[in-house]
Design a protein around this motif. Structure first.
Motif, PDB file in Angstrom:
ATOM      1  N   CYS A  88       0.991  -6.006  10.350  1.00 50.44           N
ATOM      2  CA  CYS A  88       0.582  -5.607   8.982  1.00 50.44           C
ATOM      3  C   CYS A  88       1.498  -4.485   8.499  1.00 50.44           C
ATOM      4  N   THR A  89       2.781  -4.727   8.504  1.00 51.20           N
ATOM      5  CA  THR A  89       3.741  -3.645   8.257  1.00 51.20           C
ATOM      6  C   THR A  89       3.755  -3.160   6.811  1.00 51.20           C
ATOM      7  N   GLY A  90       3.364  -4.015   5.856  1.00 48.46           N
ATOM      8  CA  GLY A  90       3.321  -3.579   4.447  1.00 48.46           C
ATOM      9  C   GLY A  90       4.680  -3.067   3.987  1.00 48.46           C
ATOM     10  N   ALA A 108      -4.270  -5.566   1.154  1.00 50.61           N
ATOM     11  CA  ALA A 108      -3.880  -4.525   2.103  1.00 50.61           C
ATOM     12  C   ALA A 108      -5.053  -3.596   2.415  1.00 50.61           C
ATOM     13  N   PRO A 133       1.854   4.543   1.540  1.00 47.36           N
ATOM     14  CA  PRO A 133       1.574   5.140   2.858  1.00 47.36           C
ATOM     15  C   PRO A 133       0.747   6.419   2.727  1.00 47.36           C
ATOM     16  N   THR A 154      -1.449   7.915   8.396  1.00 44.50           N
ATOM     17  CA  THR A 154      -0.509   6.975   9.014  1.00 44.50           C
ATOM     18  C   THR A 154       0.735   7.709   9.525  1.00 44.50           C
ATOM     19  N   ASN A 167      -1.892  -0.614  11.316  1.00 46.54           N
ATOM     20  CA  ASN A 167      -2.801   0.022  10.361  1.00 46.54           C
ATOM     21  C   ASN A 167      -3.292  -1.101   9.458  1.00 46.54           C
ATOM     22  N   PRO A 168      -4.292  -1.864   9.926  1.00 44.18           N
ATOM     23  CA  PRO A 168      -4.675  -3.073   9.189  1.00 44.18           C
ATOM     24  C   PRO A 168      -5.536  -2.725   7.969  1.00 44.18           C
ATOM     25  N   PRO A 169      -5.772  -3.698   7.099  1.00 43.79           N
ATOM     26  CA  PRO A 169      -6.778  -3.481   6.059  1.00 43.79           C
ATOM     27  C   PRO A 169      -8.122  -3.262   6.769  1.00 43.79           C
ATOM     28  N   CYS A 195       6.580   1.260   6.490  1.00 41.06           N
ATOM     29  CA  CYS A 195       6.681   2.707   6.762  1.00 41.06           C
ATOM     30  C   CYS A 195       6.608   3.023   8.263  1.00 41.06           C
ATOM     31  N   ILE A 196       5.654   2.401   8.965  1.00 40.42           N
ATOM     32  CA  ILE A 196       5.486   2.722  10.391  1.00 40.42           C
ATOM     33  C   ILE A 196       6.709   2.256  11.175  1.00 40.42           C
ATOM     34  N   LEU A 249       0.847  -1.189   0.000  1.00 39.80           N
ATOM     35  CA  LEU A 249       0.000   0.000   0.000  1.00 39.80           C
ATOM     36  C   LEU A 249       0.889   1.248   0.000  1.00 39.80           C
TER      37      LEU A 249
HETATM   38  N1  GLN Z   1       1.387  -0.556   7.657  1.00 38.23           N
HETATM   39  C1  GLN Z   1       1.357  -0.189   6.275  1.00 38.23           C
HETATM   40  C2  GLN Z   1       0.883   1.223   6.112  1.00 38.23           C
HETATM   41  O1  GLN Z   1       0.472   1.818   7.064  1.00 38.23           O
HETATM   42  C3  GLN Z   1       0.465  -1.144   5.476  1.00 38.23           C
HETATM   43  C4  GLN Z   1      -0.957  -1.082   5.867  1.00 38.23           C
HETATM   44  C5  GLN Z   1      -1.790  -2.113   5.124  1.00 38.23           C
HETATM   45  O2  GLN Z   1      -1.280  -2.833   4.263  1.00 38.23           O
HETATM   46  N2  GLN Z   1      -3.039  -2.158   5.451  1.00 38.23           N
HETATM   47  O3  GLN Z   1       0.905   1.815   5.068  1.00 38.23           O
END
Ligand code: GLN
Length: 268
Positions: free
Chosen positions: A112-114, A199, A86, A90, A175-177, A117-118, A84
């Protein structure tokens, strides 16, 4: 041709957002601010490279994927179609955590770090041990690159939510889906066709991941630990309710005044 005329010629059949993105794109690619566009000539090579970018913009592709990186807090975050892009909310979630824990040694888990970024922003700005997890192997590979590129120390594991997590933490951030079925059906094409569905989609009512956090997070939090969550529009009260058995919740608004964060303090 100067940059101003090139912009004027190419902006014609773009919509308003794409027009703004074209402005950004030119500044990023050529490092020339708009005030100097009229007095700066464009080489043929620059023009043809920009034309390729404009085709991508016109197809609806988000600027973040075209440029390949986005600024986030004081970091530069690489993005690929596996993660995703950012969002500014966020960044605000990170600012809240950074203000709260500045100078305090903290163990933090980003679920859910993707793109990472966080985790990367917190590791870079806090005196913290940061751990992060995501079920997507390709996302974790991007996140690892982001930690390296930003000189941030983060321990990553690939796993579904807490599946591969060990140890306990002072802070869990997520920051989940969180989009529900209706929101998924109404997504703008630039999100629907380009950003990873996994995501974005949080189950039928968008709240599946918060339910998992409510039952699992207490096992991974130190006594008095805090969870920092980003939530979708109009979800804050529902998320606070889902967490109410084990947490005291506070709801915080984003810069636009929308309730987008739930700060949940463990009662244990
Ligand atoms: N933690 C990542 C972000 O904040 C990914 C979040 C997600 O994939 N939902 O962008």
């Amino acid at each position: 041709m100067n940059i101003k005329d090139f912009f004027g010629e190419n902006v014609k059949d773009l919509d308003k957002n794409q027009a703004r993105d074209l402005g950004w794109l030119i500044v990023e690619r050529l490092h020339v601010e708009p005030i100097d566009w009229a007095v700066t000539a464009l080489t043929d090579k620059q023009a043809s490279a920009l034309k390729k970018d404009i085709l991508r913009l016109r197809s609806g592709e988000p600027l973040g994927y075209i440029l390949g990186t986005v600024p986030f807090v004081n970091c530069e975050i690489k993005v690929t179609p596996d993660v995703l892009i950012p969002r500014s909310e966020t960044e605000q979630l990170c600012d809240i955590i950074i203000n709260e824990f500045e100078g305090v040694p903290t163990r933090i888990l980003d679920v859910c770090t993707g793109s990472g970024c966080i985790a990367v922003a917190l590791a870079k700005n806090l005196d913290a041990e940061v751990f992060a997890t995501d079920k997507s192997e390709s996302a974790v590979s991007v996140a690892r690159q982001n930690a390296l590129a930003n000189f941030a120390q983060v321990d990553f594991v690939v796993g579904d939510m807490f599946e591969r997590v060990t140890g306990t933490f002072d802070v869990i951030v997520c920051n989940p889906p969180y989009l529900d079925e209706n929101e998924m059906a109404g997504l703008p094409a630039s999100v629907r066709d380009f950003e990873p569905n996994s995501a974005l989609y949080g189950g039928q009512d968008g709240l599946d991941f918060y339910r998992i956090l409510a039952t699992e997070a207490p096992k991974y939090l130190n006594s008095g630990g805090i969870m920092y969550l980003e939530v979708g529009d109009f979800q804050a009260d529902k998320v606070a309710e889902i967490l109410s058995a084990d947490f005291d919740c506070e709801i915080a608004a984003d810069y636009y005044g929308f309730d987008r964060f739930v700060i949940a303090r463990s009662r244990k």
